[in-house]
Scaffold this motif. Sequence first.
Motif, PDB file in Angstrom:
ATOM      1  N   LYS A 147      12.724   9.631  -7.473  1.00 48.11           N
ATOM      2  CA  LYS A 147      14.138   9.639  -7.144  1.00 48.11           C
ATOM      3  C   LYS A 147      14.371   9.655  -5.638  1.00 48.11           C
ATOM      4  CE  LYS A 147      16.699   9.973 -10.188  1.00 48.11           C
ATOM      5  NZ  LYS A 147      17.294   8.899 -10.976  1.00 48.11           N
ATOM      6  N   GLY A 148      15.612   9.361  -5.279  1.00 49.32           N
ATOM      7  CA  GLY A 148      16.016   9.363  -3.876  1.00 49.32           C
ATOM      8  C   GLY A 148      16.882  10.564  -3.550  1.00 49.32           C
ATOM      9  N   SER A 149      17.852  10.354  -2.686  1.00 49.17           N
ATOM     10  CA  SER A 149      18.626  11.457  -2.111  1.00 49.17           C
ATOM     11  C   SER A 149      19.669  12.053  -3.054  1.00 49.17           C
ATOM     12  CB  SER A 149      19.306  10.985  -0.829  1.00 49.17           C
ATOM     13  OG  SER A 149      20.167   9.900  -1.131  1.00 49.17           O
ATOM     14  N   LEU A 150      20.046  11.395  -4.129  1.00 49.03           N
ATOM     15  CA  LEU A 150      21.082  11.908  -5.033  1.00 49.03           C
ATOM     16  C   LEU A 150      20.536  12.836  -6.108  1.00 49.03           C
ATOM     17  CD1 LEU A 150      23.165   8.636  -5.536  1.00 49.03           C
ATOM     18  CD2 LEU A 150      23.607  10.528  -3.969  1.00 49.03           C
ATOM     19  N   LEU A 151      19.262  13.153  -6.039  1.00 48.22           N
ATOM     20  CA  LEU A 151      18.624  13.914  -7.109  1.00 48.22           C
ATOM     21  C   LEU A 151      19.287  15.261  -7.363  1.00 48.22           C
ATOM     22  CD1 LEU A 151      16.468  14.321  -9.226  1.00 48.22           C
ATOM     23  CD2 LEU A 151      14.949  15.157  -7.429  1.00 48.22           C
ATOM     24  N   LYS A 204       0.834  -1.219   0.000  1.00 52.02           N
ATOM     25  CA  LYS A 204       0.000   0.000   0.000  1.00 52.02           C
ATOM     26  C   LYS A 204       0.862   1.260   0.000  1.00 52.02           C
ATOM     27  CE  LYS A 204      -4.326  -1.745   1.811  1.00 52.02           C
ATOM     28  NZ  LYS A 204      -5.344  -1.694   2.856  1.00 52.02           N
ATOM     29  N   GLU A 205       1.986   1.237   0.716  1.00 46.89           N
ATOM     30  CA  GLU A 205       2.907   2.380   0.683  1.00 46.89           C
ATOM     31  C   GLU A 205       3.446   2.595  -0.725  1.00 46.89           C
ATOM     32  OE1 GLU A 205       6.063   2.113   3.572  1.00 46.89           O
ATOM     33  OE2 GLU A 205       4.637   1.882   5.223  1.00 46.89           O
ATOM     34  N   ASN A 206       3.775   1.508  -1.424  1.00 48.63           N
ATOM     35  CA  ASN A 206       4.260   1.619  -2.802  1.00 48.63           C
ATOM     36  C   ASN A 206       3.169   2.103  -3.750  1.00 48.63           C
ATOM     37  OD1 ASN A 206       7.084   0.940  -2.824  1.00 48.63           O
ATOM     38  ND2 ASN A 206       6.499  -1.143  -2.266  1.00 48.63           N
ATOM     39  N   ARG A 215       8.436  14.269  -0.630  1.00 43.26           N
ATOM     40  CA  ARG A 215       7.465  13.603   0.229  1.00 43.26           C
ATOM     41  C   ARG A 215       8.192  12.484   0.967  1.00 43.26           C
ATOM     42  NH1 ARG A 215       4.821   9.084  -0.868  1.00 43.26           N
ATOM     43  NH2 ARG A 215       3.183   8.578   0.578  1.00 43.26           N
ATOM     44  N   GLU A 216       8.332  12.645   2.244  1.00 41.02           N
ATOM     45  CA  GLU A 216       9.055  11.673   3.072  1.00 41.02           C
ATOM     46  C   GLU A 216      10.446  11.436   2.461  1.00 41.02           C
ATOM     47  OE1 GLU A 216       6.329   8.404   3.584  1.00 41.02           O
ATOM     48  OE2 GLU A 216       4.766   9.751   4.307  1.00 41.02           O
ATOM     49  N   ASP A 217      10.807  10.199   2.141  1.00 37.15           N
ATOM     50  CA  ASP A 217      12.126   9.915   1.561  1.00 37.15           C
ATOM     51  C   ASP A 217      12.133   9.980   0.044  1.00 37.15           C
ATOM     52  OD1 ASP A 217      13.159   9.505   4.075  1.00 37.15           O
ATOM     53  OD2 ASP A 217      12.840   7.338   4.034  1.00 37.15           O
TER      54      ASP A 217
END
Length: 192
Positions: A160-164, A46-48, A181-183
């Motif tokens: 994307k994640g943190s390297l964006l 559900k999170e996905n 949004r969140e991570d």
Amino acid sequence: MALAQLLKEIKIDDNFEKRCDIFISLLQKWGKVHNLSGRLSTNDIKENIEDSIYPLKFIKSYESFADIGTGAGYPGLILAMANSDVKSYLIEPRQKRVAFLNFVKNSLSLKNVEIIGKRVENVDDIKVDLITSRAVTNTKLLLSLTEGIKKDNTSYLFYKGSLLQEEIEQIKLNNYNVINREDRNYLYIKGN
């Protein structure tokens, strides 16, 4: 934000929640056997799903899209389930995942979905309004690999994640938004 709350905020296909229930069941059955996803609990799925449809809050409408590396269905299959009027191309080179995507497509009678069992750089017979991708590769390479399927005014939505920020600086993008949004960082590059 809970999935139920998000569904109240966005315009979505009436059958979406019923389709999600079936998708969750199928992914849990297939996922254990075929290693489709590391996260198979109902809450994780559900999170996905929530992560996949969240951008419907801010992207402009589109008539067709291609999802690169759909894998177990995120975000492409979920977006196709949410908007059954939109022509949806799910591009996935791994055959176990192609088989799963086809099974779900047929189980849910998703007439708007075409699954393409190739690498995106080998696809050149479609042109789409929106190109999506989640956790496939860096932005510069994604833009290059998808040249063959874009129109002059194609938009992009990359999960994307943190390297964006580093990726954006590397390719000197204009006309884009990053929604956090969140991570998750959603990179939305608007077509003309």
